[in-house]
Motif scaffolding. Sequence first.
Motif, short mmCIF file in Angstrom:
data_model
loop_
_atom_site.label_atom_id
_atom_site.label_comp_id
_atom_site.label_asym_id
_atom_site.label_seq_id
_atom_site.Cartn_x
_atom_site.Cartn_y
_atom_site.Cartn_z
N ILE A 1 -4.25 3.36 -4.78
CA ILE A 1 -4.23 4.67 -4.08
C ILE A 1 -3.13 4.90 -2.90
CG2 ILE A 1 -6.07 5.53 -2.28
CD1 ILE A 1 -8.17 4.06 -3.69
N GLU A 2 -2.83 6.16 -3.14
CA GLU A 2 -1.50 6.36 -2.29
C GLU A 2 -1.85 5.92 -0.70
OE1 GLU A 2 2.30 7.63 -1.51
OE2 GLU A 2 1.34 7.55 -3.38
N GLY A 3 -0.85 5.57 -0.08
CA GLY A 3 -0.97 5.06 1.39
C GLY A 3 -1.64 3.94 1.67
N LYS A 4 -2.20 3.52 0.68
CA LYS A 4 -3.18 2.35 0.97
C LYS A 4 -2.41 0.67 1.09
CE LYS A 4 -7.13 4.40 1.38
NZ LYS A 4 -7.92 4.14 2.75
N THR A 5 -2.85 -0.07 1.75
CA THR A 5 -2.09 -1.31 1.68
C THR A 5 -2.96 -2.42 0.82
OG1 THR A 5 -2.90 -2.00 3.81
CG2 THR A 5 -0.69 -1.18 3.73
N GLY A 70 2.83 -8.50 5.99
CA GLY A 70 2.79 -9.94 5.79
C GLY A 70 3.30 -10.28 4.47
N ASN A 71 3.46 -11.43 4.04
CA ASN A 71 3.87 -12.00 2.91
C ASN A 71 3.06 -11.71 1.95
OD1 ASN A 71 5.54 -13.24 1.02
ND2 ASN A 71 4.55 -15.23 1.32
N GLY A 72 3.55 -11.07 0.76
CA GLY A 72 2.67 -10.41 -0.29
C GLY A 72 1.86 -9.21 -0.09
N VAL A 73 1.97 -8.72 1.14
CA VAL A 73 1.29 -7.22 1.35
C VAL A 73 2.25 -6.10 0.78
CG1 VAL A 73 0.64 -5.81 3.09
CG2 VAL A 73 0.22 -8.24 3.24
N PHE A 74 1.62 -5.24 0.08
CA PHE A 74 2.30 -4.03 -0.32
C PHE A 74 1.51 -2.58 0.00
CE2 PHE A 74 3.65 -7.27 -3.00
CZ PHE A 74 5.08 -6.95 -3.51
N ARG A 75 2.26 -1.63 0.06
CA ARG A 75 1.83 -0.31 0.45
C ARG A 75 2.21 0.49 -0.73
NH1 ARG A 75 0.09 3.04 5.17
NH2 ARG A 75 0.31 1.16 6.14
N ILE A 76 1.11 1.42 -1.10
CA ILE A 76 1.51 2.30 -2.11
C ILE A 76 2.09 3.55 -1.56
CG2 ILE A 76 0.47 3.51 -3.93
CD1 ILE A 76 0.42 0.55 -4.23
N ARG A 81 4.74 0.47 -5.40
CA ARG A 81 4.19 -0.86 -4.56
C ARG A 81 5.66 -1.00 -3.52
NH1 ARG A 81 2.60 -5.52 -7.04
NH2 ARG A 81 1.28 -5.91 -5.22
N VAL A 82 5.47 -0.85 -2.37
CA VAL A 82 6.59 -1.24 -1.54
C VAL A 82 6.22 -2.41 -0.57
CG1 VAL A 82 7.95 -0.22 0.43
CG2 VAL A 82 7.25 1.29 -1.41
N SER A 83 7.05 -3.24 -0.34
CA SER A 83 6.90 -4.81 0.18
C SER A 83 6.71 -4.45 1.70
CB SER A 83 7.78 -5.56 -0.12
OG SER A 83 7.51 -7.08 0.66
N LYS A 84 5.86 -4.83 2.59
CA LYS A 84 5.69 -4.98 4.13
C LYS A 84 5.58 -6.08 4.47
CE LYS A 84 4.93 -1.26 5.38
NZ LYS A 84 6.14 -0.30 5.90
N PRO A 85 6.88 -6.84 4.63
CA PRO A 85 6.61 -8.17 5.23
C PRO A 85 6.72 -8.30 6.67
CG PRO A 85 8.85 -7.26 4.68
CD PRO A 85 7.98 -6.47 4.42
N LEU A 86 6.32 -9.22 7.25
CA LEU A 86 6.35 -9.48 8.76
C LEU A 86 7.48 -9.11 9.51
CD1 LEU A 86 4.19 -12.86 9.45
CD2 LEU A 86 3.27 -10.47 9.49
#
Length: 93
Positions: A1-5, A70-76, A81-86
């Motif tokens: 889903i767009e915009g969701k993490t 965080g490690n392994g968190v992605f946002r659509i 899928r775009v990685s969102k690291p700390l």
Amino acid sequence: IEGKTEFPENWNISRIESAILSAQTNALARGIPVGISQFDELVDGLILRVVFVRTVNGRPVLKTAHPLRGNGVFRIINGERVSKPLLRQDRRK
């Protein structure tokens, strides 16, 4: 889903529930004012956002919880899928 993490793929439902419960407990310890309140908590290497709703005469109710980074968190974003690291400042929390 767009915009969701998304939580990390290697997390099972039990680990997700445990992290949310921990973030919820930490936020409740600070006190929840009337209205909508959100708290960002560092739990298990992720920044989790927990959102509560509280009426004047009611107890706080958890409305939603989701990972921000965080490690392994992605946002659509745009279907990808775009990685969102700390971030560096997250590690000081």
